[in-house]
Design a protein around this motif. Structure first.
Motif, PDB file in Angstrom:
ATOM      1  N   VAL A  91     -18.004  60.066  23.063  1.00  0.00           N
ATOM      2  CA  VAL A  91     -18.788  59.286  24.034  1.00  0.00           C
ATOM      3  C   VAL A  91     -20.262  59.572  23.794  1.00  0.00           C
ATOM      4  O   VAL A  91     -20.656  60.739  23.627  1.00  0.00           O
ATOM      5  N   SER A 125     -16.711  55.521  22.947  1.00  0.00           N
ATOM      6  CA  SER A 125     -17.283  54.693  24.017  1.00  0.00           C
ATOM      7  C   SER A 125     -18.788  54.935  23.970  1.00  0.00           C
ATOM      8  O   SER A 125     -19.233  56.089  24.024  1.00  0.00           O
ATOM      9  N   VAL A 127     -22.207  54.320  25.989  1.00  0.00           N
ATOM     10  CA  VAL A 127     -22.666  53.933  27.322  1.00  0.00           C
ATOM     11  C   VAL A 127     -24.142  53.571  27.226  1.00  0.00           C
ATOM     12  O   VAL A 127     -24.968  54.400  26.833  1.00  0.00           O
ATOM     13  N   SER A 170     -16.837  59.321  34.286  1.00  0.00           N
ATOM     14  CA  SER A 170     -15.586  58.568  34.470  1.00  0.00           C
ATOM     15  C   SER A 170     -15.175  57.889  33.164  1.00  0.00           C
ATOM     16  O   SER A 170     -13.982  57.780  32.859  1.00  0.00           O
ATOM     17  N   ILE A 171     -16.138  57.489  32.353  1.00  0.00           N
ATOM     18  CA  ILE A 171     -15.802  56.894  31.052  1.00  0.00           C
ATOM     19  C   ILE A 171     -15.232  57.973  30.108  1.00  0.00           C
ATOM     20  O   ILE A 171     -14.279  57.741  29.377  1.00  0.00           O
ATOM     21  N   VAL A 177     -13.130  52.971  24.805  1.00  0.00           N
ATOM     22  CA  VAL A 177     -13.183  51.496  24.874  1.00  0.00           C
ATOM     23  C   VAL A 177     -13.482  50.885  23.501  1.00  0.00           C
ATOM     24  O   VAL A 177     -13.328  49.693  23.302  1.00  0.00           O
ATOM     25  N   VAL A 181     -20.426  49.984  26.952  1.00  0.00           N
ATOM     26  CA  VAL A 181     -20.339  49.709  28.390  1.00  0.00           C
ATOM     27  C   VAL A 181     -21.755  49.817  28.955  1.00  0.00           C
ATOM     28  O   VAL A 181     -22.471  50.771  28.641  1.00  0.00           O
TER      29      VAL A 181
END
Ligand SMILES: NC(=O)c1ccc[n+]([C@@H]2O[C@H](COP(=O)([O-])OP(=O)(O)OC[C@H]3O[C@@H](n4cnc5c(N)ncnc54)[C@H](OP(=O)(O)O)[C@@H]3O)[C@@H](O)[C@H]2O)c1
Length: 253
Positions: A91, A125, A127, A170-171, A177, A181
């Motif tokens: 992430v 993911s 962000v 939370s991701i 993903v 996001v």
């Protein structure tokens, strides 16, 4: 679940580690704790048994060549050591509009970071957050020209660092993903207007000038560049609420 937070001592990282510790083994990694993503020092050890790596680090220097070297070297190392350790989710925190900001040395480095992540074998993911309320003074500092601060009067939708940390957390505990996001604040402002308000509250004497030709971190921007799309997850903290909560904590400086 073991989650390693690279930059876990920073503004977002320290908040994130506290939130993740409610239920997970969150490890804050940074040069202060003997983990340096640029040299690779301590990386193999800290990633042992980690399911997730969250990269919320930032370059100590924002000079064009230095920041590019930081994000490229650091991300390459993280992905290489992460793959070897069997990390299943990478992430990373980046910025809304990054792909439109290639005129900026800082954002060329973030584009390079994102490219490496997308090309790696590790599920990911990314962000994209809007500017933090905590960064309004920093935004004035990087836009200062003599005793004036020149900013384009564009729309922007900043958010509280606490809401950034909650969303990233939370991701991080969810499935990768393999995409980007977007997250943002609950209200839109004109950039010059909010920075002017912030400096006045800090008793900072710099005059803020609305200049349509002024650049953001070296890049020309428009009303749409820094505003997230319709699918963005929005934080709850308004500017007024953030001000009320940050007064006296030192974070408002
Ligand atoms: N500012 C904004 O408005 C904004 C908006 C959206 C996204 N972002 C992104 O958010 C991210 C985090 O920003 P932040 O303001 O929370 O950062 P920050 O407070 O400046 O913290 C930076 C962190 O990086 C660590 N670090 C520096 N060099 C390192 C190295 N060689 N190896 C490992 N860790 C290292 C630092 O560790 P030490 O404490 O040990 O030095 C610190 O923990 C950045 O990637 C930025 O692009 C920022």
């Amino acid at each position: 679940m073991k989650i390693v937070v690279i930059g876990g001592t920073g503004l977002i990282g320290s908040k994130l580690v506290n939130k993740l510790r409610e239920g997970h083994e969150a490890v804050a990694a940074s040069p202060n704790s003997g983990v340096n993503t640029v040299t690779g020092e301590g990386l193999a050890e800290v990633l042992k048994g980690a399911s997730v790596v969250v990269d919320v680090s930032n370059s100590p220097s924002w000079e064009d060549a230095a920041v590019l070297k930081f994000f490229e070297t650091s991300t390459r190392n993280l992905l290489t050591y992460g793959a070897a350790a069997g990390v299943g989710h990478h992430v990373a925190l980046s910025v809304v509009g990054t792909q439109l900001l290639a005129e900026s040395g800082y954002f060329r480095a973030k584009i390079a970071q994102e490219k490496l992540i997308k090309e790696s074998t590790i599920p990911y993911s990314i962000v994209h957050a809007t500017q933090f309320f905590e960064f309004l003074k920093g935004l004035a500092d990087i836009s200062t020209d003599g005793n004036k601060v020149r900013l384009p009067p564009v729309l922007f939708q900043p958010m509280a660092a606490d809401d950034v940390a909650s969303a990233v957390g939370s991701i991080a505990v969810g499935p990768p993903v393999n995409d980007t996001v977007e997250i943002g604040g609950p209200e839109q402002f004109r950039m010059d207007e909010l920075v002017r308000r912030r400096l006045a509250l800090l008793n900072d004497p710099h005059e803020v000038i609305a200049d349509p030709n002024a650049r953001y971190s070296g890049a020309k921007i428009s009303d749409k560049t820094l505003v997230p799309g319709n699918n963005a997850r929005l934080g709850e903290t308004t500017f007024e609420t953030w001000l009320a909560h940050s007064a006296g904590t030192g974070l408002a400086a």
